[in-house]
Structure formats: C-alpha cells, structure tokens
Design an enzyme around this catalytic site. Structure first.
Site, PDB file in Angstrom:
ATOM      1  N   GLU A 174       0.839  -1.199   0.000  1.00 58.61           N
ATOM      2  CA  GLU A 174       0.000   0.000   0.000  1.00 58.61           C
ATOM      3  C   GLU A 174       0.875   1.251   0.000  1.00 58.61           C
ATOM      4  O   GLU A 174       1.857   1.321   0.732  1.00 58.61           O
ATOM      5  CB  GLU A 174      -0.911   0.026   1.229  1.00 58.61           C
ATOM      6  CG  GLU A 174      -1.995  -1.013   1.197  1.00 58.61           C
ATOM      7  CD  GLU A 174      -2.971  -0.847   2.345  1.00 58.61           C
ATOM      8  OE1 GLU A 174      -3.071   0.259   2.927  1.00 58.61           O
ATOM      9  OE2 GLU A 174      -3.652  -1.837   2.668  1.00 58.61           O
TER      10      GLU A 174
ATOM     11  N   HIS B 265       1.894  -6.376   7.811  1.00 63.91           N
ATOM     12  CA  HIS B 265       1.378  -5.564   6.709  1.00 63.91           C
ATOM     13  C   HIS B 265       1.526  -4.091   7.050  1.00 63.91           C
ATOM     14  O   HIS B 265       1.601  -3.726   8.225  1.00 63.91           O
ATOM     15  CB  HIS B 265      -0.103  -5.905   6.465  1.00 63.91           C
ATOM     16  CG  HIS B 265      -0.665  -5.232   5.260  1.00 63.91           C
ATOM     17  ND1 HIS B 265      -1.697  -4.319   5.339  1.00 63.91           N
ATOM     18  CD2 HIS B 265      -0.349  -5.328   3.953  1.00 63.91           C
ATOM     19  CE1 HIS B 265      -1.988  -3.891   4.118  1.00 63.91           C
ATOM     20  NE2 HIS B 265      -1.187  -4.485   3.257  1.00 63.91           N
TER      21      HIS B 265
ATOM     22  N   HIS C  82       3.437 -17.547  16.671  1.00 66.22           N
ATOM     23  CA  HIS C  82       2.377 -18.086  15.825  1.00 66.22           C
ATOM     24  C   HIS C  82       1.120 -17.217  15.780  1.00 66.22           C
ATOM     25  O   HIS C  82       0.597 -16.818  16.797  1.00 66.22           O
ATOM     26  CB  HIS C  82       1.979 -19.485  16.308  1.00 66.22           C
ATOM     27  CG  HIS C  82       3.143 -20.368  16.599  1.00 66.22           C
ATOM     28  ND1 HIS C  82       3.930 -20.900  15.608  1.00 66.22           N
ATOM     29  CD2 HIS C  82       3.673 -20.773  17.771  1.00 66.22           C
ATOM     30  CE1 HIS C  82       4.890 -21.626  16.164  1.00 66.22           C
ATOM     31  NE2 HIS C  82       4.759 -21.556  17.462  1.00 66.22           N
TER      32      HIS C  82
ATOM     33  N   HIS D 275       0.778  -4.815  12.347  1.00 68.06           N
ATOM     34  CA  HIS D 275       0.243  -3.958  11.285  1.00 68.06           C
ATOM     35  C   HIS D 275       0.809  -2.552  11.440  1.00 68.06           C
ATOM     36  O   HIS D 275       0.645  -1.923  12.469  1.00 68.06           O
ATOM     37  CB  HIS D 275      -1.285  -3.927  11.351  1.00 68.06           C
ATOM     38  CG  HIS D 275      -1.896  -3.545  10.044  1.00 68.06           C
ATOM     39  ND1 HIS D 275      -1.822  -2.269   9.545  1.00 68.06           N
ATOM     40  CD2 HIS D 275      -2.556  -4.290   9.142  1.00 68.06           C
ATOM     41  CE1 HIS D 275      -2.435  -2.240   8.368  1.00 68.06           C
ATOM     42  NE2 HIS D 275      -2.895  -3.464   8.101  1.00 68.06           N
TER      43      HIS D 275
END
Length: 186
Positions: free
Chosen positions: A47, A72, A89, A94
């Site tokens: 992005e 992300h 895990h 973000h």
C-alpha cells in the site's frame, strides 16, 4: 513465495535467511541475516501513501517470524522488526509499527500503530495499539493496551521471562541452520 507489489518492489532476502516455501513475501521488504520465516507467514508491503511512496518492512537479523504471522503496512507506513526478535504463531503486526531488538511477541497477539521498546515481552493474545511501550516492559497475556496511560500498571521484564524469550530466539536461530542444510540436500 516472493512477489512484486504493484509498484514493482520485490523483497530483498539475505542469503543466510530461511523463508519457508509456503510463506508469502510481497513488495518492499528487507529480510536481514539469519532470519527464520515459518510456514504460512504473510509479509506484505504493497500500500502506498498519498504521494505514491511507501516505507519498507524490515525484519532484523537473527529474528524469527513463526507460523501464520501476518505483517502488513497501511497507507505506505513501514514496519521495523528489530534484531533477535520473535513474533510467535498467528500474531499480527500492522504498520506503522516499530518493534525493538530482542522483543518477544506471544502467539495471537496484535500490534498496530505502536512502538515496542527493546527487550520487552508481550505475552499471548494481547493487543497493543496506539502507544509506546518502553524498553524492558512485560505485558501479560490477554492485556489490552490502547494508550500510554494503560502502561502505568505494567511491570518490568523479569529474568525468567527474558530467559524464555531468549530460548525461543535461540531455538529458531538453530532452525534457520537446519532448514537451510535440508534445502541444500535436494
């Protein structure tokens, strides 16, 4: 799997790192030396900001990104994972987000729009959002930290908590060597 993002950026993976074949790395990503990226991890920097730019996702040397982790960036904001850090895990990191050196993030935890100081431990199923966790803090399992004021009752990392985190990092460092050796046998 290594993929370009729409801007044409392709991940840069150090030759000593191990990326499981089921993991997906897409875009402006830098993976430093001796990093372990486990099965089904998804790391995606695709992005852009309003000007068409983006900061990279950087995974520091000797870190490990375990099974099913998602990293992300939103709207061009970067993610920086420090050296010797373990993301367990199914955790989500973000961006924008900075995680210091030698940090342990327990499974199923979520980090968003935050800074986590070096040598901190975030236990399992915790949420850290919109705040700055100082160096050497211990955030217990299932904690919900959404502002700097929420940190007032948090204790400093104890030696036994730190030892556990170091043992996880060491075990995953050995996995890098083992998986790279196996890969070279085929």
């Amino acid at each position: 799997m290594i993929r370009r993002n729409p801007n044409g950026d392709i991940p840069q993976v150090h030759e000593t790192a191990f990326v499981d074949p089921t993991a997906i790395l897409c875009g402006k990503i830098i993976v430093e030396a001796n990093v372990f990226i486990g099965p089904y991890a998804v790391i995606r920097a695709d992005e852009v900001d309003d000007d068409g730019g983006m900061e990279p996702i950087v995974i520091g040397a000797d870190s490990n990104i375990q099974d099913g982790v998602v990293i992300h960036c939103k709207a061009g904001g970067g993610v920086n994972i420090g050296r010797g850090t373990s993301i367990a895990h199914r955790s989500i990191v973000h961006g924008p987000c900075t995680v210091g050196d030698h940090v342990f993030v327990g499974f199923n935890s979520v980090l968003f729009n935050c800074v986590v100081g070096s040598h901190s431990v975030i236990r399992h199923n915790s949420v850290v959002e919109g705040c700055e966790v100082p160096h050497s803090f211990y955030i217990p399992s299932t904690a919900n930290i959404r502002a700097n004021a929420d940190l007032a009752g948090i204790e400093r990392v104890t030696a036994d908590v730190s030892d556990f985190s170091e043992s996880v990092a060491h075990a995953n460092h050995e996995l890098v060597k083992g998986y790279k050796r196996i890969r070279n046998e085929f």
